[in-house]
Design a protein around this motif. Structure first.
Motif, PDB file in Angstrom:
ATOM      1  N   ILE C  38       0.861  -1.176   0.047  1.00 62.73           N
ATOM      2  CA  ILE C  38      -0.064   0.097  -0.115  1.00 62.73           C
ATOM      3  C   ILE C  38       0.996   1.163   0.068  1.00 62.73           C
ATOM      4  N   THR C  39       0.555   2.119  -0.881  1.00 63.97           N
ATOM      5  CA  THR C  39       1.419   3.320  -0.857  1.00 63.97           C
ATOM      6  C   THR C  39       0.372   4.563  -0.148  1.00 63.97           C
ATOM      7  N   ILE C  40       0.864   5.056   0.646  1.00 63.80           N
ATOM      8  CA  ILE C  40       0.468   5.965   1.767  1.00 63.80           C
ATOM      9  C   ILE C  40       0.985   7.504   1.289  1.00 63.80           C
ATOM     10  N   GLY C  41       0.184   8.446   1.150  1.00 60.66           N
ATOM     11  CA  GLY C  41       0.672   9.805   1.022  1.00 60.66           C
ATOM     12  C   GLY C  41       0.886  10.363   1.994  1.00 60.66           C
ATOM     13  N   ILE C  42       2.023  10.875   2.285  1.00 65.92           N
ATOM     14  CA  ILE C  42       2.290  11.908   3.527  1.00 65.92           C
ATOM     15  C   ILE C  42       2.700  13.335   3.117  1.00 65.92           C
ATOM     16  N   PRO C  43       2.136  14.215   4.036  1.00 66.10           N
ATOM     17  CA  PRO C  43       2.338  15.704   3.336  1.00 66.10           C
ATOM     18  C   PRO C  43       3.733  16.264   3.386  1.00 66.10           C
ATOM     19  N   GLN C  44       4.508  15.775   4.315  1.00 68.46           N
ATOM     20  CA  GLN C  44       5.975  16.160   4.463  1.00 68.46           C
ATOM     21  C   GLN C  44       7.034  15.058   4.619  1.00 68.46           C
ATOM     22  N   ASP C  45       8.085  15.240   4.489  1.00 62.47           N
ATOM     23  CA  ASP C  45       9.148  14.303   4.551  1.00 62.47           C
ATOM     24  C   ASP C  45       9.330  14.373   6.309  1.00 62.47           C
ATOM     25  N   VAL C 223       4.042  13.644  -0.851  1.00 65.35           N
ATOM     26  CA  VAL C 223       3.042  14.393  -1.650  1.00 65.35           C
ATOM     27  C   VAL C 223       3.328  16.086  -1.144  1.00 65.35           C
ATOM     28  N   ALA C 224       4.477  16.416  -1.400  1.00 69.42           N
ATOM     29  CA  ALA C 224       4.557  17.968  -0.541  1.00 69.42           C
ATOM     30  C   ALA C 224       3.876  18.814  -1.283  1.00 69.42           C
ATOM     31  N   ASP C 225       3.281  18.737  -2.449  1.00 69.37           N
ATOM     32  CA  ASP C 225       2.523  19.729  -3.179  1.00 69.37           C
ATOM     33  C   ASP C 225       1.102  19.390  -3.067  1.00 69.37           C
ATOM     34  N   ALA C 226       0.583  19.980  -2.194  1.00 68.87           N
ATOM     35  CA  ALA C 226      -1.157  19.755  -2.006  1.00 68.87           C
ATOM     36  C   ALA C 226      -1.652  19.745  -3.161  1.00 68.87           C
ATOM     37  N   ASP C 227      -1.161  20.474  -4.401  1.00 67.90           N
ATOM     38  CA  ASP C 227      -2.084  20.639  -5.472  1.00 67.90           C
ATOM     39  C   ASP C 227      -2.292  19.538  -6.183  1.00 67.90           C
ATOM     40  N   THR C 228      -1.415  18.287  -6.078  1.00 72.59           N
ATOM     41  CA  THR C 228      -1.117  17.266  -6.688  1.00 72.59           C
ATOM     42  C   THR C 228      -1.832  15.945  -5.967  1.00 72.59           C
ATOM     43  N   ILE C 229      -2.163  16.383  -4.877  1.00 72.39           N
ATOM     44  CA  ILE C 229      -3.008  15.231  -4.220  1.00 72.39           C
ATOM     45  C   ILE C 229      -3.813  14.140  -4.848  1.00 72.39           C
ATOM     46  N   VAL C 230      -4.868  15.242  -5.566  1.00 78.10           N
ATOM     47  CA  VAL C 230      -6.110  14.486  -6.344  1.00 78.10           C
ATOM     48  C   VAL C 230      -5.574  13.797  -7.324  1.00 78.10           C
ATOM     49  N   ASP C 239      -2.730   5.102  -2.440  1.00 82.23           N
ATOM     50  CA  ASP C 239      -3.838   4.499  -2.051  1.00 82.23           C
ATOM     51  C   ASP C 239      -4.638   4.901  -1.072  1.00 82.23           C
ATOM     52  N   LEU C 240      -4.026   5.933  -0.223  1.00 81.20           N
ATOM     53  CA  LEU C 240      -4.323   6.394   1.274  1.00 81.20           C
ATOM     54  C   LEU C 240      -3.847   7.818   1.384  1.00 81.20           C
ATOM     55  N   MET C 241      -4.743   8.706   1.208  1.00 79.73           N
ATOM     56  CA  MET C 241      -4.123  10.021   2.060  1.00 79.73           C
ATOM     57  C   MET C 241      -5.210  10.682   3.028  1.00 79.73           C
ATOM     58  N   ARG C 243      -6.438  13.634   5.723  1.00 78.48           N
ATOM     59  CA  ARG C 243      -6.618  15.129   5.834  1.00 78.48           C
ATOM     60  C   ARG C 243      -6.867  15.840   4.623  1.00 78.48           C
ATOM     61  N   LEU C 244      -7.626  15.457   3.830  1.00 73.71           N
ATOM     62  CA  LEU C 244      -8.144  16.020   2.652  1.00 73.71           C
ATOM     63  C   LEU C 244      -9.014  17.133   2.848  1.00 73.71           C
ATOM     64  N   SER C 245      -8.780  18.294   2.045  1.00 74.44           N
ATOM     65  CA  SER C 245      -9.739  19.280   2.219  1.00 74.44           C
ATOM     66  C   SER C 245     -11.256  18.642   1.546  1.00 74.44           C
ATOM     67  N   THR C 246     -12.015  19.507   1.931  1.00 71.15           N
ATOM     68  CA  THR C 246     -13.410  18.983   1.213  1.00 71.15           C
ATOM     69  C   THR C 246     -13.543  19.144  -0.240  1.00 71.15           C
ATOM     70  N   THR C 247     -12.838  20.221  -0.793  1.00 72.22           N
ATOM     71  CA  THR C 247     -12.827  20.486  -1.992  1.00 72.22           C
ATOM     72  C   THR C 247     -11.908  19.386  -2.913  1.00 72.22           C
ATOM     73  N   GLN C 248     -10.822  19.083  -2.235  1.00 74.00           N
ATOM     74  CA  GLN C 248     -10.259  17.719  -2.574  1.00 74.00           C
ATOM     75  C   GLN C 248     -11.040  16.377  -2.770  1.00 74.00           C
ATOM     76  N   ALA C 249     -11.736  16.195  -1.804  1.00 73.09           N
ATOM     77  CA  ALA C 249     -12.271  14.909  -1.673  1.00 73.09           C
ATOM     78  C   ALA C 249     -13.305  14.837  -2.555  1.00 73.09           C
ATOM     79  N   SER C 250     -14.134  15.982  -2.820  1.00 69.17           N
ATOM     80  CA  SER C 250     -15.266  16.000  -3.828  1.00 69.17           C
ATOM     81  C   SER C 250     -14.693  15.764  -5.128  1.00 69.17           C
ATOM     82  N   GLN C 251     -13.571  16.035  -5.423  1.00 67.01           N
ATOM     83  CA  GLN C 251     -12.978  15.658  -6.781  1.00 67.01           C
ATOM     84  C   GLN C 251     -12.587  14.343  -7.012  1.00 67.01           C
TER      85      GLN C 251
END
Lengths: 314, 264, 504
Positions: C38-45, C223-230, C239-241, C243-251
């Motif tokens: 499983i690959t899990i995205g984390i926002p910072q190293d 995934v340090a760039d929040a813009d690329t999460i979606v 596969d997993l991320m 603390r998404l924002s609602t806008t991200q989740a809705s996409q």
């Protein structure tokens, strides 16, 4: 021989100046690396001992020469953020960025040369005009925007690749090269347009030269004239431009790594700059400087060998 | 005759493109249809419509207004950058070219290295020394632009300083400074002008690049690069945001390159 | 022309050299394709420190949770369950905590955990050698004894019946106490490798004492760039991320299950109480009145957050005080009046430093900037990298204001409130209020649960009324998990439990 010696000496001096400037500039930035490692809970004695251990208690010039000494042996110190050797960090990331650069250089040639030749061959026709117009527009697209457009089109609409789906070469070499095609294309596209433009105008310039006119006036409009002579002559400035585009490709790769989420040298440089992980920043800058300066030196020397009459270039 | 016609066409097209982009940008510095920072939760990511022709961003801010003020800031930074780079570059180039000697040798060594570096990389280093923000970006880019101007001006000075009219001026008793800036400088005009044109395009690209990387202009200030990076996250909800912002950058650059191609 | 050719040669050589370097550096052997991944995205190293006793970043701790364990560890209800210890008892007055070592617990290097390892780890936290506790709460520890090779006794200076949560401190091998480079713990996952700014690789630990992890390989992708999460999620590269924002989740498409919980933190505009003008409580209160929390929630989380009026979030049940949310209801006139009283009738200008990798905080800062305009206060936003935030703001305390979420490292009230004691090392806002210090001291040392609760609540009230910070909300935690997987569990703490995840 004296010339070679002189050139080597002056390159060494240049490198020395650069390293001194870079080192001093970063040493003068406020902030205490020892403090940021230990945190505010740290006692003064713990701080002092870490500073001593990191050599921060020595005068600036002494620190510089210590750094220079180990850098000459290929040791650029330890990253503040990662507690790992800077040299191995860079060695780990370098192949990614280098692949990106070579890949985009190749793509540039593959895209621009056939199109440029074709457009020139068909000069004045509608297809020529169409190529020209598209070319002019593509040339004005900055690499990060072409990156976004490629992600949007190939990644999200056509779903040919996975945006952000970088895989390292050791894990999946096919996947790696497959993925790297798109960021490389993003860098190569605007630059290809410039190459195309240059090739096109130098080909058209060749057409006005006497040997072509003579050939044409004799009714020899064969491909031999076009490809055998004109293309050969016109390619020299084009190849030169490819060389000059190198700096732009390096800059482009820093941005493109960000757009496509590639953890290469550019990404490391960027975060290290922002995290003030200076050993890493200095090492990467020096790497670029060394490569550029050594190549300059080698070219100068080769020139001397090939053409002993070469005058001092001011 | 045919050539003449084509040239006009390029210049006209270039001017049209610049008019479409730069006039709103200049107006955008003082007035926009909506406050570019005014948020409205009911308009979150609204699509194009009559009131908001380019739609709204994730804060319900009017994208058209933001593009106006964003390109204003981008253009302003580009102007500042080119001014700083060309003025300081000219002064350095003038002194080193005119006097020569050891300082010339040392400065040109550094210059060579600086030129070999991509200017974005230089600007990155500068930003790490100076900090982020629009004025810092202007300063950082300006400094990064100095070497290229210094080099151009220096070689012009070397060429001109031994011409007869300079020798005459010297015989007439003019001081070095007077010769450098009253006699020689006007003669570098053509070369300088064309590199200023190219520099302007490079500055717009560099600013957009830095801000795109998140180390240029800071939010909520809009600049074209910053907006493009923000718009990237909403690419699927509102692709117009990315496309309009990107198109603005492309149009400005296309406009300039069309014109400078004919002038240069 | 010669000059051109020369440049071409330069280019050629550069690329040749680069290829050579590339060839030297490349060719690292890769791990074979494994069963499950499983690959899990984390926002910072994880670049603050990998040492579980030092790591400050919540994002670091949530990963280390899977690698290290203490004598006890929290479960998903927030209860403490025995881990490296199999059992524990507390004597009546709460001064001696006795732990029985679980049999056959292995470190990732294959060695069995001994009481010496436990003692060495706890001594490290208490700073027995240096005299300076490494973990602040361990200043209460008098000594750690090992009467036999199964028993560990922790003796406290003062009675404290609420000390157990601190025993979640990681147990390390006695000969590997510096965990900043090599990570050896006892958790369900062991550390394999890392590549800066790229990923961290974990692998399930076969000799884990408890229920073993179900997924063999875990790759934490940065995934340090929040813009690329979606794009990362949709494209399948993570596969997993969380603390998404609602806008991200809705996409996201229906390929993803969205789990909704809370982040268990207090998001606020944390104000440096030591700098002008925030050393004046009136100014701080004015900001509280100027901010419209409902509007922030509308923008940042589609109105889904939970308002917090002080440094305590709802998961704490017993300590969370809903009534504090109503101390400052948006009142621009009142805010202006307070500003005028404080001597700033025309407002002032300050800078909010925000870590750029947290989209919610960046967005919140932008909304607040707009809201403060109403009272004539100009807030400039300075986006910084997570690591510079940690160094400049948190450790260096060189900032005016910052938007961040502060979480609790353990489920004790002191984990939230202890940092605002004037001489605390974690008091990054430089809060200094003798009244607060006094109330906290009583609460911290009291053995009577009622007194303790009451005093901690008093602390919360002081923070709210004194407007130590502009408190906002506990953010909703939207977790996107590819529907190939299941088993995501929320904790009342800022942790992610990888061992519960499974492949459907």
């Amino acid at each position: 021989m004296r010339y070679v010696f002189k050139k080597i000496l002056s390159s060494i001096i240049t490198l020395f100046i650069v390293s001194l400037l870079v080192f001093v500039a970063f040493a003068l930035i406020p902030g205490d690396p020892a403090l940021s490692r230990l945190g505010t809970n740290a006692t003064e004695s713990a701080l002092a001992s870490l500073r001593h251990q990191m050599g921060l208690d020595k005068p600036l010039m002494v620190r510089y020469f210590i750094w220079l000494g180990s850098a000459l042996r290929g040791d650029f110190g330890t990253s503040y953020s990662y507690s790992m050797s800077v040299t191995s960090m860079i060695a780990d990331k370098l192949p990614i960025t280098v692949t990106l650069m070579i890949y985009s250089l190749l793509l540039m040639i593959v895209i621009s040369v056939p199109l440029g030749v074709y457009a020139s061959y068909k000069e004045g026709t509608l297809i020529d005009r169409i190529i020209q117009i598209i070319n002019q527009i593509v040339m004005a697209i900055p690499p990060f925007f072409s990156g976004i457009l490629i992600t949007l089109f190939f990644g999200m609409i056509l779903r040919i690749f996975t945006p952000g789906g970088f895989v390292s070469i050791s894990k999946n070499a096919v996947g790696f090269f497959g993925f790297m095609f798109f960021p490389s294309l993003a860098i190569a596209l605007p630059k290809s347009a410039m190459v195309l433009n240059l090739l096109y105008s130098s080909l058209n310039g060749e057409k006005k030269k006497d040997y072509v006119r003579t050939a044409y006036s004799r009714g020899n409009r064969s491909k031999t004239v076009f490809f055998g002579h004109m293309l050969k002559n016109a390619s020299i400035p084009t190849i030169t431009f490819l060389g000059m585009a190198l700096a732009d490709i390096i800059a482009g790769s820093i941005i493109i790594e960000q757009v496509f989420g590639i953890p290469g040298l550019g990404r490391i440089l960027l975060t290290s700059i922002q995290n003030r992980d200076y050993p890493v920043v200095i090492a990467i800058i020096m790497l670029v400087a060394v490569v550029v300066i050594i190549c300059n030196l080698a070219v100068d020397i080769i020139y001397r060998i090939v053409d002993p009459r070469v005058e001092e270039n001011t | 005759m045919k050539k003449q016609k084509k040239m006009n066409f390029n210049i006209i097209l270039g001017c049209i493109l610049l008019a479409i982009t730069l006039i709103p940008a200049l107006i955008g510095l003082v007035w926009t249809p909506y406050d570019p920072q005014k948020m409205d939760s009911s308009l979150k990511l609204a699509g194009s419509g009559i009131r908001h022709i380019f739609g709204c961003d994730n804060f319900g801010r009017d994208i058209f207004s933001r593009i106006m003020s964003g390109s204003g800031i981008t253009v302003m930074i580009a102007v500042g950058t080119v001014a700083l780079g060309s003025i300081l570059g000219t002064v350095i180039g003038a002194f080193t070219g005119y006097f020569g000697g050891l300082i010339d040798e040392a400065l040109m060594r550094i210059n060579d290295v600086a030129l070999a570096f991509p200017s974005l990389l230089l600007a990155l280093v500068m930003v790490s020394l100076l900090g982020t923000g629009k004025y810092q970006v202007m300063l950082a880019l300006g400094i990064a632009f100095i070497p290229s101007y210094a080099r151009i001006v220096r070689s012009e000075y070397i060429r001109i300083k031994n011409l007869d009219f300079v020798k005459a001026a010297r015989l007439a008793g003019a001081g070095d400074l007077r010769i450098m800036f009253v006699h020689i400088l006007p003669n570098t005009k053509t070369v300088l002008l064309s590199s200023v044109m190219i520099g302007f395009n490079n500055a717009i690209l560099a600013e957009a690049g830095l801000s795109f990387l998140g180390i240029g202009v800071q939010p909520p200030d809009a600049s074209l690069g910053r907006m493009l990076s923000e718009a990237q996250s909403y690419m699927f909800v509102n692709p117009g945001y990315v496309l309009f912002t990107g198109a603005t950058i492309v149009m400005i650059i296309l406009g300039f390159s069309l014109i400078s191609k004919e002038i240069g | 022309m010669r000059n051109y050719t020369k440049k071409f040669l330069v280019m050629l050589l550069v690329s040749l050299m680069a290829t050579a370097l590339c060839a030297c550096a490349g060719g690292k052997a890769g791990s074979a394709d494994a069963d499950s991944l499983i690959t899990i995205g984390i926002p910072q190293d994880l670049d603050d420190s990998l040492d579980p006793h030092i790591a400050e970043g919540a994002g670091t701790r949530e990963v280390l949770f899977n690698v290290f364990e203490g004598l006890v560890k929290p479960n998903s209800n927030g209860d403490l369950i025995p881990a490296v210890a199999s059992d524990y008892s507390i004597n009546e007055d709460g001064t001696v905590y006795t732990f029985t070592l679980r049999e056959g617990v292995k470190f990732h290097n294959g060695k069995t955990v001994t009481v010496q390892d436990v003692k060495a780890s706890l001594d490290k936290c208490a700073g027995t050698e240096s005299g300076e506790p490494l973990v602040a709460a361990f200043s209460a520890v008098k000594e750690v004894n090992t009467p036999d090779d199964k028993t560990i006794e922790v003796v406290l200076n003062e009675p404290d019946t609420d000390f157990l949560p601190n025993m979640t401190a990681a147990i390390l091998p006695a000969d590997h106490l510096d965990a900043s480079v090599e990570l050896i713990g006892t958790g369900p996952y062991k550390y394999v490798s890392r590549s800066p700014q790229e990923n961290i690789v974990l692998e399930s630990f076969d000799d884990y004492w408890g229920e073993k992890a179900k997924i063999k390989n875990v790759v934490l992708k940065i995934v340090a760039d929040a813009d690329t999460i979606v794009m990362n999620l949709e494209g399948g590269s993570i596969d997993l991320m969380a603390r998404l924002s609602t806008t991200q989740a809705s996409q996201l498409s229906d390929k993803f299950d969205i789990y909704e919980g809370t982040m268990n933190l207090v998001q606020a505009v944390y104000l440096n109480n030591a700098v002008e003008p925030f050393n004046d409580p009136k100014v701080r209160q004015a900001l509280c009145y100027a901010v419209d929390i409902q509007q922030i929630m509308d923008f940042v989380s589609d109105g889904k957050g939970t308002e917090t009026g002080s440094s305590m979030f709802p998961a704490f049940g017993k300590y969370y005080m809903k009534e504090l949310n109503d101390i400052y209801n948006t009142d621009t006139a009142k805010a202006k009046q307070l500003l005028a009283e404080a001597g700033y009738p025309d407002g002032f200008t300050f800078t909010i430093s925000v870590p750029s990798n947290y989209q919610q905080h960046v967005d919140t800062a932008q909304v607040i900037k707009e809201q403060l305009k109403e009272i004539g206060v100009t807030a400039n936003i300075n986006l910084i990298e997570w690591d510079s935030w940690l160094n400049d703001v948190y450790i260096g305390r060189n900032f005016e204001a910052t938007v961040i979420g502060v979480d609790a490292s353990t489920l004790t009230a002191s984990a939230m409130l202890g940092r605002f004691v004037s001489d605390s090392g974690k008091n990054f806002i430089n809060y200094n209020n003798p009244e607060y210090d006094a109330a906290y001291a009583v609460a911290f040392t009291s053995t009577d649960d009622d007194v303790r609760t009451q005093k901690y609540k008093e602390c919360e009230r002081i923070l709210a009324e004194d407007a130590a910070n502009v408190y906002i909300q506990d953010l909703p935690n939207l977790v996107a998990l590819n529907n190939k997987f299941g088993g995501y569990e929320f904790y009342p703490l800022y942790v992610m439990d990888f061992s519960k995840l499974y492949l459907k």
